[in-house]
Scaffold this motif. Structure first.
Motif, PDB file in Angstrom:
ATOM      1  N   PRO A 203       0.819  -1.212   0.000  1.00  0.00           N
ATOM      2  CA  PRO A 203       0.000   0.000   0.000  1.00  0.00           C
ATOM      3  C   PRO A 203       0.852   1.260   0.000  1.00  0.00           C
ATOM      4  N   ASP A 204       0.376   2.262  -0.671  1.00  0.00           N
ATOM      5  CA  ASP A 204       1.089   3.538  -0.754  1.00  0.00           C
ATOM      6  C   ASP A 204       0.085   4.656  -0.487  1.00  0.00           C
ATOM      7  N   GLY A 205      -0.175   4.904   0.823  1.00  0.00           N
ATOM      8  CA  GLY A 205      -1.144   5.919   1.188  1.00  0.00           C
ATOM      9  C   GLY A 205      -0.654   7.306   0.800  1.00  0.00           C
ATOM     10  N   ALA A 206      -1.523   8.064   0.179  1.00  0.00           N
ATOM     11  CA  ALA A 206      -1.123   9.392  -0.278  1.00  0.00           C
ATOM     12  C   ALA A 206      -0.752  10.296   0.883  1.00  0.00           C
ATOM     13  N   ASP A 207      -1.396  10.097   2.047  1.00  0.00           N
ATOM     14  CA  ASP A 207      -1.105  10.946   3.201  1.00  0.00           C
ATOM     15  C   ASP A 207      -0.064  10.336   4.132  1.00  0.00           C
ATOM     16  N   GLY A 208       0.555   9.225   3.725  1.00  0.00           N
ATOM     17  CA  GLY A 208       1.582   8.593   4.539  1.00  0.00           C
ATOM     18  C   GLY A 208       1.047   7.700   5.633  1.00  0.00           C
ATOM     19  N   SER A 209      -0.271   7.545   5.733  1.00  0.00           N
ATOM     20  CA  SER A 209      -0.851   6.681   6.756  1.00  0.00           C
ATOM     21  C   SER A 209      -0.719   5.220   6.345  1.00  0.00           C
ATOM     22  N   VAL A 210      -0.877   4.328   7.304  1.00  0.00           N
ATOM     23  CA  VAL A 210      -0.758   2.894   7.025  1.00  0.00           C
ATOM     24  C   VAL A 210      -1.888   2.162   7.732  1.00  0.00           C
ATOM     25  N   ARG A 211      -2.450   1.182   7.048  1.00  0.00           N
ATOM     26  CA  ARG A 211      -3.567   0.385   7.560  1.00  0.00           C
ATOM     27  C   ARG A 211      -3.020  -0.996   7.937  1.00  0.00           C
ATOM     28  N   VAL A 212      -3.156  -1.364   9.214  1.00  0.00           N
ATOM     29  CA  VAL A 212      -2.584  -2.623   9.682  1.00  0.00           C
ATOM     30  C   VAL A 212      -3.632  -3.436  10.427  1.00  0.00           C
ATOM     31  N   ARG A 213      -3.357  -4.726  10.520  1.00  0.00           N
ATOM     32  CA  ARG A 213      -4.188  -5.639  11.298  1.00  0.00           C
ATOM     33  C   ARG A 213      -3.363  -6.162  12.478  1.00  0.00           C
ATOM     34  N   ARG A 214      -3.906  -6.046  13.680  1.00  0.00           N
ATOM     35  CA  ARG A 214      -3.223  -6.561  14.864  1.00  0.00           C
ATOM     36  C   ARG A 214      -3.456  -8.074  14.939  1.00  0.00           C
ATOM     37  N   LEU A 215      -2.399  -8.834  14.760  1.00  0.00           N
ATOM     38  CA  LEU A 215      -2.521 -10.288  14.783  1.00  0.00           C
ATOM     39  C   LEU A 215      -2.618 -10.834  16.201  1.00  0.00           C
ATOM     40  N   ALA A 216      -1.921 -10.191  17.146  1.00  0.00           N
ATOM     41  CA  ALA A 216      -1.910 -10.717  18.511  1.00  0.00           C
ATOM     42  C   ALA A 216      -1.523  -9.613  19.480  1.00  0.00           C
ATOM     43  N   PHE A 217      -2.059  -9.710  20.691  1.00  0.00           N
ATOM     44  CA  PHE A 217      -1.718  -8.800  21.783  1.00  0.00           C
ATOM     45  C   PHE A 217      -1.548  -9.634  23.040  1.00  0.00           C
ATOM     46  N   ARG A 218      -0.572  -9.284  23.863  1.00  0.00           N
ATOM     47  CA  ARG A 218      -0.316 -10.021  25.101  1.00  0.00           C
ATOM     48  C   ARG A 218       0.005  -9.052  26.224  1.00  0.00           C
ATOM     49  N   LEU A 219      -0.585  -9.316  27.397  1.00  0.00           N
ATOM     50  CA  LEU A 219      -0.321  -8.536  28.606  1.00  0.00           C
ATOM     51  C   LEU A 219       0.157  -9.480  29.684  1.00  0.00           C
ATOM     52  N   ASP A 220       1.214  -9.096  30.394  1.00  0.00           N
ATOM     53  CA  ASP A 220       1.680  -9.884  31.525  1.00  0.00           C
ATOM     54  C   ASP A 220       0.536 -10.034  32.521  1.00  0.00           C
ATOM     55  N   ALA A 221       0.253 -11.263  32.904  1.00  0.00           N
ATOM     56  CA  ALA A 221      -0.900 -11.547  33.763  1.00  0.00           C
ATOM     57  C   ALA A 221      -0.838 -10.812  35.092  1.00  0.00           C
ATOM     58  N   ARG A 222       0.334 -10.384  35.516  1.00  0.00           N
ATOM     59  CA  ARG A 222       0.457  -9.699  36.804  1.00  0.00           C
ATOM     60  C   ARG A 222      -0.133  -8.302  36.781  1.00  0.00           C
ATOM     61  N   TYR A 223      -0.380  -7.772  35.576  1.00  0.00           N
ATOM     62  CA  TYR A 223      -0.817  -6.385  35.473  1.00  0.00           C
ATOM     63  C   TYR A 223      -2.215  -6.256  34.866  1.00  0.00           C
ATOM     64  N   GLN A 224      -3.043  -7.268  35.061  1.00  0.00           N
ATOM     65  CA  GLN A 224      -4.415  -7.173  34.552  1.00  0.00           C
ATOM     66  C   GLN A 224      -5.188  -6.072  35.279  1.00  0.00           C
ATOM     67  N   ASN A 225      -5.054  -5.998  36.595  1.00  0.00           N
ATOM     68  CA  ASN A 225      -5.682  -4.943  37.400  1.00  0.00           C
ATOM     69  C   ASN A 225      -7.191  -4.845  37.188  1.00  0.00           C
ATOM     70  N   GLY A 226      -7.797  -5.974  36.826  1.00  0.00           N
ATOM     71  CA  GLY A 226      -9.244  -5.989  36.672  1.00  0.00           C
ATOM     72  C   GLY A 226      -9.751  -5.341  35.400  1.00  0.00           C
ATOM     73  N   HIS A 227      -8.864  -4.862  34.530  1.00  0.00           N
ATOM     74  CA  HIS A 227      -9.288  -4.189  33.310  1.00  0.00           C
ATOM     75  C   HIS A 227      -9.313  -5.169  32.142  1.00  0.00           C
ATOM     76  N   ASP A 228     -10.251  -4.943  31.237  1.00  0.00           N
ATOM     77  CA  ASP A 228     -10.385  -5.807  30.059  1.00  0.00           C
ATOM     78  C   ASP A 228      -9.468  -5.290  28.958  1.00  0.00           C
ATOM     79  N   TRP A 229      -8.188  -5.644  29.032  1.00  0.00           N
ATOM     80  CA  TRP A 229      -7.216  -5.168  28.048  1.00  0.00           C
ATOM     81  C   TRP A 229      -7.495  -5.735  26.664  1.00  0.00           C
ATOM     82  N   LYS A 230      -7.998  -6.954  26.613  1.00  0.00           N
ATOM     83  CA  LYS A 230      -8.306  -7.549  25.311  1.00  0.00           C
ATOM     84  C   LYS A 230      -9.401  -6.776  24.592  1.00  0.00           C
ATOM     85  N   LYS A 231     -10.273  -6.147  25.366  1.00  0.00           N
ATOM     86  CA  LYS A 231     -11.318  -5.340  24.762  1.00  0.00           C
ATOM     87  C   LYS A 231     -10.750  -4.057  24.171  1.00  0.00           C
ATOM     88  N   ALA A 232      -9.703  -3.539  24.827  1.00  0.00           N
ATOM     89  CA  ALA A 232      -9.064  -2.325  24.322  1.00  0.00           C
ATOM     90  C   ALA A 232      -8.157  -2.612  23.134  1.00  0.00           C
TER      91      ALA A 232
END
Length: 578
Positions: A203-232
């Motif tokens: 892709p060659d965006g005219a404005d220099g922007s880039v469109r990506v797909r997040r394949l995976a996200f990981r958070l250290d289990a010690r820092y969940q803090n009750g928040h739904d990080w996967k939702k974010a």
């Protein structure tokens, strides 16, 4: 935790080299020797010490009697390290090695940074479950460069080991997470340019922007803090990054970039705040960020993003170098998976467009057929076709282009198209094969292909067949007697042997109403556990068993198949009785 140092510490100590002129040795401490700086001990699943070596006595200044049975945290470590050690013990209990550097009370009565390696024992028992190697980081033989070099090598090797064998882009990204979190970062994500995943041009965006797909996200289990990080940060989410975003800039420059939350932009911080709440956003505000490009074979595929929470040391130049190396290694594996998926999709497209999934049944003839690829991950060159040749005459062909993948599927498509083109010339089966053999010399995708061509005359109740190295057909008489037809085999197409060029023969035999003719490829009758003669005999027996319809016969044969190692094609035809 003051800083992080992965596994292999003892090996690195043994192979440490002298420091350079501009990199002095770590200062020698009073009373410390190389021998006294290394220790080994064993823990049970609860972190209690079950074995205590002489090296542990020298390093920590405690006798065996005062160490055995005590919790390692209570005996050696400061209170703020306990949670991390508990996490490390859980990792080791699950079979995963873990390493880190902690302040510990040593034999001189002072607290020093000590590097710990935790390895699960291969045969745990009452003597313990986890082997611990400890090393005083003040060893005079070691420099920071030694630690950093060992750290890089350990993580690079693990990335290659974990994701080098997979041919699935999402699985490769997930396994990269296993290496990066928590040892290098508290969160990590892998994002790939969306167009590359869909086989589009770069892709060659005219404005220099880039469109990506997040394949995976990981958070250290010690820092969940009750928040739904996967939702974010959901997996498979598509996002657009403008030209000024650090992630975009790391791809443009081809170099890693460290940054802070202020570089994220108000819109992204606001979106995260809307999902996680202000408290979680406050954590992100004080975090350290690092983006590194995923570059393979000269193409930037996307980027990895790493973060550390405010309690951990911010990313530095060493971390940028390490992240760049890890991203480069991961990029090759992800690109291999991407290219393999593209070839597989191309192959399936060939087969779907070139080989008929539904055959048009000519009047006066019954048909049943099946095609099974060797697996969901591979497709080969097996094919078949049925077509009218004129009043009362039906042509049937089955073949197998050698190999798997797009090349074999392309060869299959070329042969099928050539057969269709020859149908209008009213040629005998042997002449069709002879011309296909000459054409195969100019088809670069065909190294070798077997083929069987037949013409059924519905009025005379006869069949003419010629073979080019293909397994022989099986005839099932109306009374259920199945027999293998004894036909000249001929040579496979594309062998290019002028001495045998044109050595094809047409055989004509009666095909009474109610008789069934079976064509098949070698994947149905040959495997590593079964030679082809045995397989043909087994198929002959299966065809002789009565079924109400040809389709039921097809289904019964396929259902009884042993483990497949090759593609399978089966074509049954019959002139209806009465």
């Amino acid at each position: 935790m003051s800083h992080f140092c992965p596994g292999g510490l003892v090996a690195r100590a043994a192979r440490a080299e002298a420091p350079t002129a501009d990199e002095p040795r770590v200062p020698r401490q009073s009373g410390m020797t190389h021998r006294g700086g290394l220790a080994a001990l064993v823990l049970d699943e609860n972190g209690r010490i079950t074995q205590w070596s002489r090296g542990a006595m020298r390093l920590f200044g405690r006798s065996t009697e005062k160490a055995i049975g005590h919790d390692i945290c209570d005996l050696l470590l400061l209170d703020d390290c306990h949670e991390t050690i508990r996490h490390a013990l859980d990792e080791a209990a699950s079979g995963t090695s873990w390493s880190g550097v902690f302040p510990a009370e040593c034999a001189d009565g002072r607290v020093h940074d000590v590097a710990f390696d935790l390895e699960p024992l291969a045969t745990p028992g009452p003597w313990g479950t986890v082997m611990v190697t400890a090393m005083d980081t003040r060893l005079p033989q070691l420099t920071r460069a030694d630690f950093e070099a060992g750290e890089r090598l350990t993580l690079l090797n693990e990335v290659s080991t974990r994701i080098g064998a997979t041919l699935d882009t999402r699985q490769a990204a997930e396994q990269f997470m296993d290496v990066a979190v928590p040892r290098l970062a508290d969160t990590a994500s892998v994002s790939v340019i969306e167009g590359l995943l869909r086989d589009e041009g770069y892709p060659d965006g005219a404005d220099g922007s880039v469109r990506v797909r997040r394949l995976a996200f990981r958070l250290d289990a010690r820092y969940q803090n009750g928040h739904d990080w996967k939702k974010a940060f959901p997996d498979n989410e598509i996002g657009v990054y403008d030209a000024g975003h650090p992630n975009t800039r790391c791809m443009d420059t081809g170099t890693p970039i460290s940054y802070s939350a202020t570089d994220l932009g108000n819109d992204q911080v606001g979106r995260i705040s809307g999902v996680l709440g202000d408290a979680a956003t406050g954590i992100l505000d004080g975090a350290s960020y690092l983006a590194a490009p995923l570059t393979a074979r000269g193409t930037v595929l996307g980027f990895i993003t790493l973060t550390r929470n405010p309690k951990r040391a911010a990313f530095d130049a060493h971390d940028e170098t390490l992240a760049a190396d890890l991203a480069a290694r991961a990029a090759i594996c992800i690109d291999n998976a991407r290219l393999y998926s593209r070839e597989r999709r191309t192959t399936h497209a060939f087969q779907q467009n070139l080989a008929p999934s539904i055959l048009t049944v000519p009047p006066g003839l019954e048909l049943a057929h099946r095609y099974l690829p060797a697996s969901d991950m591979t497709v080969g060159g097996d094919w078949y076709d049925v077509f009218p040749l004129g009043p009362g005459r039906i042509g049937l062909v089955i073949g197998d282009a050698m190999g798997h993948g797009a090349v074999a599927a392309g060869g299959m498509g070329q042969l099928r198209a050539a057969v269709r083109a020859l149908n209008g010339f009213n040629l005998a089966p042997d002449e069709v094969l002879r011309r296909l053999d000459h054409m195969a010399d100019d088809m670069h995708s065909i190294q070798c292909a077997t083929c069987l061509y037949a013409i059924i005359d519905l009025e005379d109740h006869t069949c003419e067949i010629s073979r080019a190295g293909h397994p022989p057909p099986i005839m099932v008489d109306p009374d259920g007697d199945a027999r293998v037809l004894d036909l000249p085999s001929g040579l496979a197409l594309g062998l290019g042997d002028p001495e045998f060029s044109g050595a094809f023969t047409t055989t004509r035999f009666a095909m009474p109403p109610g008789a069934t003719l079976a064509f098949y490829t070698d994947g149905l009758v040959e495997s590593r556990e079964q030679d082809i003669d045995t397989g043909i005999a087994n198929l002959q027996g299966a065809l002789g068993k009565p079924h109400d319809t040809l389709d039921q016969t097809c289904a019964a044969i396929i259902d009884a198949l042993p483990r497949q190692y090759d593609d399978v094609a089966l074509l049954l035809t019959r002139i209806p009785a009465g």
